[in-house]
Design an enzyme around this catalytic site. Structure first.
Site, PDB file in Angstrom:
ATOM      1  N   GLU A   1       0.799  -1.227   0.000  1.00 47.75           N
ATOM      2  CA  GLU A   1       0.000   0.000   0.000  1.00 47.75           C
ATOM      3  C   GLU A   1       0.832   1.277   0.000  1.00 47.75           C
ATOM      4  O   GLU A   1       0.668   2.147   0.870  1.00 47.75           O
ATOM      5  CB  GLU A   1      -0.965  -0.008   1.187  1.00 47.75           C
ATOM      6  CG  GLU A   1      -1.994  -1.111   1.078  1.00 47.75           C
ATOM      7  CD  GLU A   1      -3.164  -0.965   2.068  1.00 47.75           C
ATOM      8  OE1 GLU A   1      -3.081  -0.116   2.956  1.00 47.75           O
ATOM      9  OE2 GLU A   1      -4.152  -1.710   1.904  1.00 47.75           O
TER      10      GLU A   1
ATOM     11  N   GLU B   1      -5.136  -8.577  -0.123  1.00 45.09           N
ATOM     12  CA  GLU B   1      -5.945  -8.324   1.072  1.00 45.09           C
ATOM     13  C   GLU B   1      -7.383  -8.044   0.665  1.00 45.09           C
ATOM     14  O   GLU B   1      -7.630  -7.456  -0.392  1.00 45.09           O
ATOM     15  CB  GLU B   1      -5.447  -7.102   1.874  1.00 45.09           C
ATOM     16  CG  GLU B   1      -4.199  -7.342   2.674  1.00 45.09           C
ATOM     17  CD  GLU B   1      -3.739  -6.118   3.456  1.00 45.09           C
ATOM     18  OE1 GLU B   1      -4.594  -5.354   3.931  1.00 45.09           O
ATOM     19  OE2 GLU B   1      -2.511  -5.951   3.583  1.00 45.09           O
TER      20      GLU B   1
HETATM   21  C1  BGP Z   1      -4.564  -2.524   5.065  1.00 38.74           C
HETATM   22  C2  BGP Z   1      -3.211  -2.848   5.599  1.00 38.74           C
HETATM   23  C3  BGP Z   1      -3.182  -3.896   6.660  1.00 38.74           C
HETATM   24  C4  BGP Z   1      -4.426  -4.011   7.489  1.00 38.74           C
HETATM   25  C5  BGP Z   1      -5.715  -3.746   6.776  1.00 38.74           C
HETATM   26  C6  BGP Z   1      -6.913  -3.518   7.674  1.00 38.74           C
HETATM   27  O1  BGP Z   1      -4.604  -1.179   4.745  1.00 38.74           O
HETATM   28  O2  BGP Z   1      -2.335  -3.245   4.578  1.00 38.74           O
HETATM   29  O3  BGP Z   1      -1.978  -3.761   7.351  1.00 38.74           O
HETATM   30  O4  BGP Z   1      -4.327  -3.712   8.793  1.00 38.74           O
HETATM   31  O5  BGP Z   1      -5.645  -2.665   5.904  1.00 38.74           O
HETATM   32  O6  BGP Z   1      -6.877  -2.230   8.198  1.00 38.74           O
HETATM   33  P1  BGP Z   1      -7.156  -1.920   9.715  1.00 38.74           P
HETATM   34  O7  BGP Z   1      -6.187  -2.715  10.493  1.00 38.74           O
HETATM   35  O8  BGP Z   1      -6.939  -0.455   9.851  1.00 38.74           O
HETATM   36  O9  BGP Z   1      -8.564  -2.315   9.945  1.00 38.74           O
END
Ligand code: BGP
Length: 470
Positions: free
Chosen positions: A165, A368
């Site tokens: 990201e 993801e």
């Molecule tokens: C993405 C990231 C992750 C992860 C996920 C969920 O942006 O790559 O590291 O954590 O989102 O986000 P959050 O943990 O803020 O709910």
């Protein structure tokens, strides 16, 4: 488009799930690991620190065995830069190499293909203190780190992702604890950092092809297609603006080695075009990805934004997104929300995949996608997360439709394999198939429990995506 017959998932489709080092491992200062920016950031009130997380550092064998039980074909995890190089450059930490060797070998024992993210939000603090990504040397720091990884793990790791990201690092670094920039030079600094990351990524991709026999590498941005809030022409322009700044800037660069023209115009407007040194454009043109990894959680909806509107950067994913004169975030009334206020848009997932493939024509893997929720462990050790099953089912259905649309999809790795610490909302926001018995501050037993989604995903994988039923 309605299809009469849906195409099957490819035979070698990489079903799996993802984690990242600083969110899952714990042991954040153990066995010679140096601190990363995540270890020194101010923790949001009410959330725990990173000393234990899911304790994956000590329990990776049990965790990978559970992944194997689900039938994973791949496991996407990241390598902590400061576990390998405690100061970011210089001395290599043998214990760090040993840990990732163990993780990789454990995966291979079960025929799970390791999919390694080289950098996931955790720059070594020592490098941050030397100026971080704003410094031109950051390119060499990253390439050196890449070389150490390829040398040590390249004999067994064939799938690599460069920077997780990068677009979120630039656009929302304040939320994930990596960048805190305000004032008139904010954009200048951010887009200079961005340029260094892009050059570093291109060099790492070329190096991977040189050093890793059969190695494949790609970027891993977070891609959200932007919708116009209405059919007003100015809203369409706003959506194009956001798509360029948020999505295509990163992928045009990774794939074609060219700055997206709209994103460039935006940087010009903000007096933020980066310093490009001689040879940079050639390096960028020579770093070819083999595939595109991307994270997808939801789409974004925007409308035209007047110039003289006050900027309100906030922590809410959907509502406060804005750039005066460029786009203004709007709620999409057609979409439901998660418990944490994120819009849920499976159909937008298909639209995003179609759009990406028509622009880049490279195989794609979802690195993801998932649902953060307040899961509850019942007294008899169960977690009834039907809401997660619904979310994942609807998204997997859309992958199948996209495949039938002619999009080349090579894998699906939802977030997350196991419960871990959220970027800024702590341990209570869970995403995993595997429940970890701990609370925000009470570490409890740290025992692992199979959620209902665990058994469901196992069946999905066993049927190669044909059986999505309960
Ligand atoms: C993405 C990231 C992750 C992860 C996920 C969920 O942006 O790559 O590291 O954590 O989102 O986000 P959050 O943990 O803020 O709910």
């Amino acid at each position: 488009m309605l299809h009469k017959n849906l195409k099957p998932f490819p035979k070698d489709f990489l079903w799996g799930a993802s984690t990242s080092a600083y969110q899952v491992e714990g042991a954040n200062l153990e066995d010679g690991k140096g601190p990363s920016v995540q270890d020194v950031k101010v923790i949001p009130e009410g959330t725990s620190d990173l000393t234990v997380c899911a304790d994956h550092y000590h329990r990776y064998k049990e965790d990978i065995a559970l992944m194997a039980e689900m039938g994973f074909k791949t496991y996407r995890f990241s390598i902590s830069w400061s576990r390998i190089l405690p100061n970011g450059t210089g001395e290599v930490n043998p214990k760090g190499i040993e840990f990732y060797n163990n993780v990789i070998n454990e995966c291979l024992k079960y025929n799970i293909e390791p999919l390694v993210t080289m950098f996931h939000f955790d720059l070594p603090q020592a490098l941050e203190e030397r100026g971080g990504w704003e410094k031109r040397e950051s390119i060499d720091w990253f390439v050196n780190f890449a070389k150490v990884m390829f040398e040590n793990f390249g004999d067994r790791v064939k799938y690599w992702l460069t920077i997780n990201e990068q677009n979120v690092l630039i656009l929302s670094g304040d939320i994930i604890g990596t960048t805190k920039l305000t004032g008139p030079d904010k954009y200048k600094s951010l887009y200079q950092q961005n340029h260094h990351m892009l050059v570093a990524q291109a060099k790492a991709m070329a190096l991977c092809h040189e050093m890793v026999p059969g190695g494949k590498i790609g970027p891993a941005p977070n891609i959200s297609l932007a919708y116009p809030a209405s059919c007003k022409p100015e809203d369409q322009l706003a959506a194009q603006n956001l798509n360029a700044i948020r999505n295509w800037l990163y992928l045009d660069m990774a794939v074609y080695g060219k700055y997206n023209n709209l994103a460039w115009a935006f940087m010009e407007e903000r007096n933020a075009t980066p310093v490009i040194e001689e040879g940079d454009m050639e390096i960028l043109a020579n770093g070819h990805p083999d595939f595109i990894g991307f994270n997808y959680y939801s789409t974004a909806t925007v409308k035209w934004c007047p110039e003289n509107i006050e900027e309100t950067f906030g922590h809410d994913q959907q509502k406060t997104r804005m750039e005066p004169g460029v786009y203004l975030g709007a709620a999409n009334e057609n979409l439901p929300h998660t418990d944490f206020g994120w819009e849920i848009d499976p159909m937008g997932f298909r639209a995003t995949m179609r759009e990406m493939y028509s622009r880049y024509r490279l195989p794609m893997i979802v690195t993801e996608n998932g649902l953060g929720a307040y899961d509850k462990l019942t007294e008899d050790g169960k977690v009834h997360d039907q809401y997660r099953i619904e979310y994942l089912r609807k998204h997997i259905e859309q992958i199948k439709l996209a495949i039938t649309d002619g999009v080349e999809m090579m894998g699906y790795c939802p977030w997350s394999a196991i419960d871990l610490i959220s970027t800024h909302e702590g341990m209570v926001k869970r995403y995993g198939f595997i429940y970890v018995d701990r609370d925000e501050f009470d570490l409890k037993t740290l025992d692992r429990y199979r959620k209902d989604s665990f058994y469901w995903y196992k069946k999905v994988i066993a049927s190669n995506g044909e059986d999505l039923s309960d």
